[in-house]
Design an enzyme around this catalytic site. Structure first.
Site, PDB file in Angstrom:
ATOM      1  N   SER A 136      96.206  45.733  73.361  1.00  0.00           N
ATOM      2  CA  SER A 136      97.301  45.142  72.587  1.00  0.00           C
ATOM      3  C   SER A 136      98.458  46.116  72.682  1.00  0.00           C
ATOM      4  CB  SER A 136      96.874  44.991  71.128  1.00  0.00           C
ATOM      5  OG  SER A 136      98.004  44.737  70.295  1.00  0.00           O
ATOM      6  N   TYR A 149      93.148  48.387  63.254  1.00  0.00           N
ATOM      7  CA  TYR A 149      93.366  47.619  64.498  1.00  0.00           C
ATOM      8  C   TYR A 149      94.067  48.508  65.530  1.00  0.00           C
ATOM      9  CZ  TYR A 149      94.739  43.759  67.574  1.00  0.00           C
ATOM     10  OH  TYR A 149      94.905  42.917  68.660  1.00  0.00           O
TER      11      TYR A 149
HETATM   12  P1  NAP Z   1      91.038  34.581  68.959  1.00  0.00           P
HETATM   13  O1  NAP Z   1      91.550  33.270  69.332  1.00  0.00           O
HETATM   14  O2  NAP Z   1      90.741  34.894  67.550  1.00  0.00           O
HETATM   15  O3  NAP Z   1      89.772  34.877  69.869  1.00  0.00           O
HETATM   16  C1  NAP Z   1      89.002  36.017  69.688  1.00  0.00           C
HETATM   17  C2  NAP Z   1      87.766  35.890  70.542  1.00  0.00           C
HETATM   18  O4  NAP Z   1      86.951  37.043  70.313  1.00  0.00           O
HETATM   19  C3  NAP Z   1      86.959  34.666  70.160  1.00  0.00           C
HETATM   20  O5  NAP Z   1      86.439  34.050  71.304  1.00  0.00           O
HETATM   21  C4  NAP Z   1      85.849  35.257  69.313  1.00  0.00           C
HETATM   22  O6  NAP Z   1      84.688  34.470  69.399  1.00  0.00           O
HETATM   23  C5  NAP Z   1      85.655  36.611  69.975  1.00  0.00           C
HETATM   24  N1  NAP Z   1      84.981  37.508  69.056  1.00  0.00           N
HETATM   25  C6  NAP Z   1      85.404  37.947  67.843  1.00  0.00           C
HETATM   26  N2  NAP Z   1      84.460  38.668  67.252  1.00  0.00           N
HETATM   27  C7  NAP Z   1      83.423  38.684  68.107  1.00  0.00           C
HETATM   28  C8  NAP Z   1      82.136  39.257  68.065  1.00  0.00           C
HETATM   29  N3  NAP Z   1      81.701  39.954  67.006  1.00  0.00           N
HETATM   30  N4  NAP Z   1      81.310  39.051  69.114  1.00  0.00           N
HETATM   31  C9  NAP Z   1      81.701  38.333  70.179  1.00  0.00           C
HETATM   32  N5  NAP Z   1      82.893  37.762  70.281  1.00  0.00           N
HETATM   33  C10 NAP Z   1      83.742  37.954  69.256  1.00  0.00           C
HETATM   34  O7  NAP Z   1      92.048  35.743  69.417  1.00  0.00           O
HETATM   35  P2  NAP Z   1      92.838  36.009  70.768  1.00  0.00           P
HETATM   36  O8  NAP Z   1      94.258  36.088  70.408  1.00  0.00           O
HETATM   37  O9  NAP Z   1      92.420  35.107  71.858  1.00  0.00           O
HETATM   38  O10 NAP Z   1      92.340  37.504  71.046  1.00  0.00           O
HETATM   39  C11 NAP Z   1      91.728  37.912  72.240  1.00  0.00           C
HETATM   40  C12 NAP Z   1      91.974  39.407  72.448  1.00  0.00           C
HETATM   41  O11 NAP Z   1      93.367  39.641  72.607  1.00  0.00           O
HETATM   42  C13 NAP Z   1      91.530  40.264  71.253  1.00  0.00           C
HETATM   43  O12 NAP Z   1      90.941  41.450  71.720  1.00  0.00           O
HETATM   44  C14 NAP Z   1      92.830  40.583  70.546  1.00  0.00           C
HETATM   45  O13 NAP Z   1      92.762  41.783  69.815  1.00  0.00           O
HETATM   46  C15 NAP Z   1      93.788  40.667  71.724  1.00  0.00           C
HETATM   47  N6  NAP Z   1      95.183  40.446  71.351  1.00  0.00           N
HETATM   48  C16 NAP Z   1      95.566  39.311  70.713  1.00  0.00           C
HETATM   49  C17 NAP Z   1      96.885  39.163  70.319  1.00  0.00           C
HETATM   50  C18 NAP Z   1      97.373  37.937  69.598  1.00  0.00           C
HETATM   51  O14 NAP Z   1      98.511  37.967  69.078  1.00  0.00           O
HETATM   52  N7  NAP Z   1      96.664  36.841  69.567  1.00  0.00           N
HETATM   53  C19 NAP Z   1      97.810  40.176  70.606  1.00  0.00           C
HETATM   54  C20 NAP Z   1      97.380  41.315  71.269  1.00  0.00           C
HETATM   55  C21 NAP Z   1      96.061  41.449  71.638  1.00  0.00           C
HETATM   56  P3  NAP Z   1      83.690  34.259  68.155  1.00  0.00           P
HETATM   57  O15 NAP Z   1      84.517  34.179  66.911  1.00  0.00           O
HETATM   58  O16 NAP Z   1      82.925  33.068  68.506  1.00  0.00           O
HETATM   59  O17 NAP Z   1      82.810  35.454  68.152  1.00  0.00           O
END
Ligand code: NAP
Length: 253
Positions: A136, A149
């Protein structure tokens, strides 16, 4: 089809950025293993991309180990590892509990470490591999109310850099991708939390997050996925140990 014949493991591939990554990698010919907790979501993605679903709780090291054992029986070689599973919760640092800290460190950084440790050595032996860690821009700078985070994402980036130096002579690269706000459920939850706290409504909260980017918008998941795919190409072999912001210019290195 530059990824034909390659197998990719995408954690957290059931929705959001992970689902977009699985879709784009499969579109370039990779066979994708979609790992996560929520079976209907990982099965739906796996079905859509013609891949496999793998149950794994990234917060629980025993579950990660069990998933690795199952993976070995179903996909003996993993060429591409995308550590995308992640969680975000916000709180002032003095109200960040031990549980919040441990949970974010375990899911965001701990699972990436365990999977790198298990899967990079066989990539080195096989003579080719690509690892992309979904960090991130919170791994590149500090944000208020996000100490756990930010720490977990700085940890991912530090780990990426250290591994990169150790394995630089192999044909395996490891990089971090550092998005700003991306239009996924994680951002929706942040919008809800901010609206609740400020009482100014969700539109106002969403605009405040969009306003953090000079482009005044959130990034779309497939924009991140295409950067991941680029890093998985042969042509990207000299991009190694890097942390690539995908955030409309919010953080400039
Ligand atoms: P999201 O829609 O909430 O998806 C998160 C994913 O991680 C889901 O598939 C979730 O699946 C999985 N996950 C969470 N806890 C888990 C666990 N204990 N075991 C296995 N899987 C787990 O969020 P996203 O935005 O796509 O995020 C994806 C990545 O990008 C993350 O690492 C996040 O920190 C990073 N990111 C996101 C943003 C943003 O603004 N959205 C910005 C910067 C970085 P389950 O809930 O089924 O486990």
């Amino acid at each position: 089809m530059f990824l034909a014949g390659k197998t990719a493991l995408v954690t957290g591939g059931g929705r959001g950025i992970g689902r977009a990554v699985a879709t784009v990698l499969a579109g370039h010919g990779a066979r994708v293993v979609v790992a996560g907790r929520t079976l209907p979501e990982i099965e739906a993605t796996a079905h859509a991309v013609g891949g496999l679903a793998l149950r794994m709780d990234a917060a629980d090291r025993a579950s990660v180990q069990a998933a690795l054992v199952e993976l070995a029986t179903r996909a003996p070689r993993v060429d591409i590892l995308v550590n995308n599973a992640g969680v975000a919760e916000s709180a002032p640092f003095d109200r960040t509990t031990d549980e919040m800290w441990d949970w974010m460190m375990a899911v965001n950084a701990g699972s990436a470490f365990a999977l790198c440790r298990a899967l990079i050595p066989p990539m080195i032996t096989a003579g080719w591999g690509r690892v992309v860690n979904l960090a991130s821009n919170a791994g590149l700078t500090g944000y208020a109310y996000s100490s756990a985070y930010c720490a977990s994402k700085h940890a991912m980036i530090g780990m990426t850099r250290a591994i990169a130096v150790e394995i630089a002579r192999s044909n395996v690269t490891v990089n971090s991708v550092c998005p700003g706000w991306v239009n996924t459920r994680m951002a929706d939850e942040a919008v809800r939390r901010i609206a609740e706290k400020t009482g100014k409504g969700e539109d106002h909260a969403r605009r405040s997050l969009e306003g953090m980017s000079p482009q005044r918008r959130m990034v779309e998941p497939d924009e991140v996925a295409h950067v991941v795919a680029m890093l998985c190409s042969d042509q990207a072999k000299s991009i190694h140990g890097q942390s690539i912001p995908v955030d409309g210019g919010q953080v400039m290195s």
